[in-house]
Scaffold this active site. Structure first.
Site, PDB file in Angstrom:
ATOM      1  CB  SER A  42      -1.332   0.262   1.230  1.00  0.00           C
ATOM      2  OG  SER A  42      -0.140   0.222   2.491  1.00  0.00           O
ATOM      3  CG  ASP A 332      -4.442   5.379   7.416  1.00  0.00           C
ATOM      4  OD1 ASP A 332      -3.193   4.384   7.589  1.00  0.00           O
ATOM      5  OD2 ASP A 332      -4.987   4.134   6.096  1.00  0.00           O
ATOM      6  CG  HIS A 335      -1.657   3.599   4.565  1.00  0.00           C
ATOM      7  ND1 HIS A 335      -2.505   2.965   4.624  1.00  0.00           N
ATOM      8  CD2 HIS A 335      -0.554   2.279   4.043  1.00  0.00           C
ATOM      9  CE1 HIS A 335      -2.465   1.721   4.761  1.00  0.00           C
ATOM     10  NE2 HIS A 335      -1.479   2.016   4.092  1.00  0.00           N
TER      11      HIS A 335
END
Length: 357
Positions: A42, A332, A335
């Site tokens: 990600s 978040d 990340h």
């Protein structure tokens, strides 16, 4: 894998030859980087997971609120991710298109593509738990990509793209933080030393596969200080949510082994530029000294409470999401923000780009 394990992990997660952009960061001499090819998770996923049946998606608000037009594109951040900044700084393109994107055009192939899938890792179980694209499948897609390059532009141009492109592999965070520590599923068969050995072996095999397919400039990212991720602080950091030294030590052990293995590969693979990219210290310095970088908050994310929210838990229904994410190191609970990524990419390119000359 039992359903509760899947839910648990999900809940705590997370040049072309005629290019138009001008390179800001350049190699020595007349060397160029025509394309950027990305594998991993990600941190560099620019929308791969949008078309997967998985809970690990972020193509909805408030993700992407600082992206061009405020559009949630599937990037796990409030805006751009490292893939974007690197492509732009190298003068390749403003964005690198996900390989599986419906909008991918033949001309895009010359600038490189993005195979990275949020939630993936070196350990095949990591991707399996959360139903995302494993590195093995990303490699198969790379083979398809090579075939498309040859079909559209011929073998000579394909070989040029492969040998001169910058190929980046960003993985291991989900393996260590989620598959090993958060879910504990690998603790049954491995201690930390054994698990990091396995991850490094998988990373080594992956690099050798890339080399065998024609890649020559290969950069492999080490693990960040995973013990300081907001969700890890929440799970393991006690009432004060401190950084977890045990998990940071696992990151450092993996990094030490990975660095050594990549050095050996760089020596043994003819004409290869295999580079270990250390990110641990750079991010830890930001986390420990946020004010020096213009941040106010480093122990939680902007989205929601910032303690556990990631992917579907970070959504427009939560009224507690911060107003000014430029003050936060993390977007978040897993990340970093666009601002943090931009700082890190600047440091990485300045330090490592010459190694690919």
């Amino acid at each position: 894998m039992e359903l509760w394990s899947v839910v648990f992990v999900c809940c705590v997660l997370c040049y072309s030859f005629c290019h138009s952009a001008e390179a800001i960061v350049k190699l020595g001499g007349n060397e160029t980087i025509p394309a950027l090819i990305l594998f991993g998770d990600s941190i560099v996923d620019t929308g791969t997971n949008n078309n997967l049946i998985t809970l690990l998606k972020c193509n909805f608000p408030p993700y992407g609120r600082d992206f061009q037009g405020g559009i949630p594109t599937g990037r796990f951040s409030n805006g751009k991710v490292p893939a974007d900044f690197i492509a732009e700084e190298l003068g390749i393109s403003e964005y690198i298109t996900p390989y599986k994107s419906p909008s991918l055009q033949p001309g895009d192939l010359l600038k490189g593509v993005n195979f990275a899938s949020g939630g993936s890792g070196y350990d095949s179980l990591t991707a399996q738990i959360v139903s995302v694209t494993p590195l093995s499948e990303q490699l198969e897609q790379f083979k398809e990509y090579i075939g498309k390059l040859k079909g559209n532009f011929g073998e000579a141009k394909t070989n040029f793209i492969l040998s001169k492109s910058l190929v980046l592999v960003v993985s291991s965070s989900n393996d260590i933080a989620n598959t090993y520590f958060a879910s504990g599923v690998r603790k049954v068969t491995y201690d930390v030393s054994g698990y990091t050995d396995m991850l490094v072996q998988e990373a080594s095999s992956f690099v050798k596969e890339l080399y065998g397919l024609g890649a020559r400039r290969i950069g492999v990212f080490g693990a960040p200080p995973l013990g300081c991720l907001p969700f890890v602080r929440t799970l393991f950091g006690g009432l004060e949510r401190v950084c977890t030294e045990e998990i940071n030590m696992a990151s450092k052990l993996f990094n030490s082994k990975l660095s050594s293995e990549l050095h050996n590969l760089n020596q043994s693979l003819p004409q290869a530029k295999v580079v270990y990219i250390r990110i641990y210290d750079s991010l830890l310095n930001i986390i420990q000294n946020p004010i020096n970088y213009g941040f106010d908050v480093a122990d939680r994310g902007c989205c929601g409470t910032g303690t556990v929210e990631a992917a579907f838990l970070c959504n427009p229904l939560d009224p507690t999401t911060c107003v000014d994410d430029s003050k936060y190191v993390f977007w978040d609970s897993y990340h970093p923000t666009q601002k943090t990524y931009q700082i890190l990419v600047g440091e990485i390119l300045n330090k490592y780009i010459i190694s690919f000359s």
